[in-house]
Design a protein around this motif. Structure first.
Motif, mmCIF file in Angstrom:
data_model
loop_
_atom_site.group_PDB
_atom_site.id
_atom_site.type_symbol
_atom_site.label_atom_id
_atom_site.label_comp_id
_atom_site.label_asym_id
_atom_site.label_seq_id
_atom_site.Cartn_x
_atom_site.Cartn_y
_atom_site.Cartn_z
ATOM 1 N N ASP A 164 0.854 -1.181 0.000
ATOM 2 C CA ASP A 164 0.000 0.000 0.000
ATOM 3 C C ASP A 164 0.893 1.234 0.000
ATOM 4 N N THR A 171 1.026 -5.701 2.932
ATOM 5 C CA THR A 171 -0.208 -6.393 3.325
ATOM 6 C C THR A 171 -0.180 -7.825 2.825
ATOM 7 N N VAL A 173 -2.477 -11.277 2.327
ATOM 8 C CA VAL A 173 -3.850 -11.742 2.207
ATOM 9 C C VAL A 173 -3.852 -13.264 2.146
ATOM 10 N N VAL A 195 -6.501 -10.913 6.647
ATOM 11 C CA VAL A 195 -5.579 -9.865 6.218
ATOM 12 C C VAL A 195 -4.628 -9.527 7.354
ATOM 13 N N ARG A 197 -1.427 -6.716 8.136
ATOM 14 C CA ARG A 197 -0.571 -5.603 7.732
ATOM 15 C C ARG A 197 0.693 -5.628 8.572
ATOM 16 N N MET A 206 -11.839 -10.504 7.256
ATOM 17 C CA MET A 206 -12.618 -9.534 6.475
ATOM 18 C C MET A 206 -14.020 -10.059 6.205
ATOM 19 N N VAL A 248 -5.451 -3.643 -2.263
ATOM 20 C CA VAL A 248 -4.873 -3.694 -0.920
ATOM 21 C C VAL A 248 -5.157 -2.424 -0.116
ATOM 22 N N GLU A 251 -9.247 -2.631 0.229
ATOM 23 C CA GLU A 251 -9.613 -3.950 0.763
ATOM 24 C C GLU A 251 -10.937 -4.410 0.156
#
Length: 373
Positions: A164, A171, A173, A195, A197, A206, A248, A251
Motif C-alpha cells: 500500500d 499487506t 492476504v 488480512v 498488515r 474480512m 490492498v 480492501e
C-alpha cells in the motif's frame, strides 16, 4: 556526507547504488540509515535493478522428524560464456513442514517473499517473510480460524502479498475454506479472507470474500493482488476463466475476464505487470499483459519441445522482457525466450535441480524496524 551535500544530491547518489550495497551501508551511521530507509529513496530506486531468478529447493532436514524439511533458498547466477549457464548461489535456509508436493512460495512483492513453513490443525498456518538480498527473515503471527472444524492443512486456497503506497505498508492476504475443504460439484465452498498488515500482531478477518474460488499465489501489480479463478465445476468452459483481484488499499475484491481461449493458463509477474500465459495447443505459448483493464498480446512462440513436457512461465528474465520458462515436476529444464530475436533456447543448469523458481526484483524495503501493535 550528510553535512556536505543537500538531501537531493544524497538521494541521487544512493539511488545509483545496488541494493545489496545499500543494505550494508545502513550500518555506517544513523544519517545514512535515515536516508536509506526513507520511503522517497525506495520510490526512486524501485525497478532500477533487473529481476533475479531465485530458487526454492526442498531437501530433507537433519531433524529427527521425518516430515521436517529445509527450504534452501538460492540466487541463480548467470554466466555469459558462449552458452548460458546458471550456477546456484546459496542464500539461506527456512524450516518447512508443509506437504512435499506443495510449493513453499506463496507470493512476493517489493523485494520480499512470503514463504510457508508449517501447516497443522493445532498451530494453524505459519508464514515467514524473507528478503533474499539482505537475508532478513520475519515470522508472521499464525493464521488460525476460531470455532472452525475444518481448520486443517488442506483449507488453504490462495495467498499473496501487496504494498500500500499510501501508508508504505506491506499487506498479506490469506484465503481459506471456512468450513470444509471439499464441496460438491457446482457449489462454491464457504471462503474466509484473512488480512495482516506488517506491524500488526494479529490477523484480521474480512467480511468480504472472493466471488469465485481462487488458487495459488497472487500476482501484485498497480495496487492490486490478482489470482486466477479455480473454474473446475463452478462455471462452464465457454464462460472462460476469471481473474479475481483484491485492492490492498480499499480492501475490496473484483473480477476481470481472462484472455479469450485461455481456460488453462497461469498468471505471472512480468516486471511489475500482470501477465497471463497459456499453451493453446500443447506446443505454442501465448503471453498476454493486462494494460488498463484490457489484455494485450505480448508474444507468441513455439516450444519446439515434446508435448509431454509441461512448461510454465517464471517471469521476465531481464528488463528487455526476455522470458524464463521451466519444466514442471521432476528434474528441471530451463528455457529462455528472447523477445527481440524470437528465439527459444534451453539453459544449462549447474547440477541437478528439483525446485521451485521465481523471479525476484530487489527492493530497499526493510522488514526490521516495524512498530507492532
Amino acid at each position: 556526507m550528510g553535512d556536505q551535500f543537500p538531501p537531493d544530491v544524497i538521494y541521487e547518489i544512493f539511488s545509483r547504488l545496488p541494493i545489496k550495497s545499500l543494505a550494508r551501508f545502513r550500518c555506517v551511521c544513523k544519517s545514512w540509515l535515515k536516508y536509506i530507509n526513507h520511503p522517497y529513496l525506495q520510490t526512486i530506486h524501485r525497478f532500477k535493478e533487473e529481476p533475479t531468478p531465485i530458487i526454492f529447493q526442498l531437501v530433507p532436514s537433519a531433524n529427527s522428524n521425518k516430515n521436517s524439511k529445509l527450504c534452501k533458498i538460492s540466487v541463480l547466477r548467470v554466466n555469459q560464456l558462449g552458452t548460458i549457464t546458471i550456477e546456484k548461489d546459496h542464500v539461506l535456509d527456512v524450516p518447512y513442514k508443509g506437504w512435499s508436493h506443495q510449493t513453499p512460495v506463496l507470493g512476493s512483492c517489493n523485494g520480499l517473499t512470503l514463504v510457508l513453513y508449517e501447516k497443522t490443525p493445532w498451530h494453524g498456518t505459519l508464514l515467514t517473510l524473507i528478503n533474499p538480498v539482505t537475508k532478513q527473515r520475519h515470522d508472521l503471527p499464525p493464521v488460525k480460524l476460531r470455532d472452525t472444524e475444518w481448520d486443517c492443512p488442506s483449507s488453504l486456497q490462495a495467498a499473496g502479498i501487496g504494498f500500500d503506497d499510501s501508508t508504505n505498508t506491506l499487506t498479506t492476504v490469506f484465503v481459506l475454506c471456512k468450513e470444509s475443504f471439499w464441496s460438491p460439484a457446482g457449489i462454491n465452498p464457504p471462503l474466509c479472507t484473512m488480512v495482516h498488515r506488517l506491524g500488526m500482531s494479529s490477523w484480521r478477518e474480512m467480511p468480504q470474500t472472493p466471488a469465485l474460488p481462487i488458487c495459488d499465489e497472487g500476482v501484485f501489480a498497480h495496487g492490486r493482488l490478482h489470482w486466477l479463478s479455480n473454474s473446475d465445476g463452478f462455471h462452464s468452459a465457454n464462460d472462460g476463466r476469471k481473474v479475481v483481484w483484491f485492492d490492498v488499499k480499499m480492501e475490496e475484491f473484483g473480477l476481470t475476464d481472462a484472455p479469450k481461449g485461455g481456460q488453462y493458463g497461469q498468471l505471472v509477474d512480468l516486471n511489475g505487470e500482470v501477465g497471463f500465459a497459456y499453451k493453446d495447443d500443447g506446443i505454442h505459448i501465448e503471453l498476454w499483459v493486462l494494460k488498463r483493464e484490457e489484455w494485450v498480446l505480448r508474444c507468441r512462440f513455439d516450444l519446439d519441445r515434446p508435448r509431454h513436457i509441461d512448461v510454465v512461465v517464471c517471469g521476465c528474465w531481464n528488463d528487455d522482457g526476455d522470458i524464463l520458462l521451466t519444466s514442471n515436476g521432476g528434474k528441471k529444464r530451463l528455457f529462455v525466450y528472447t523477445l527481440k530475436t524470437d528465439d527459444l533456447k534451453e539453459v544449462k543448469l549447474d547440477g541437478r535441480c528439483e525446485a521451485y523458481i521465481r523471479m525476484h526484483r530487489s527492493s530497499l524495503f526493510s522488514i526490521r524496524g516495524q512498530n507492532y501493535k
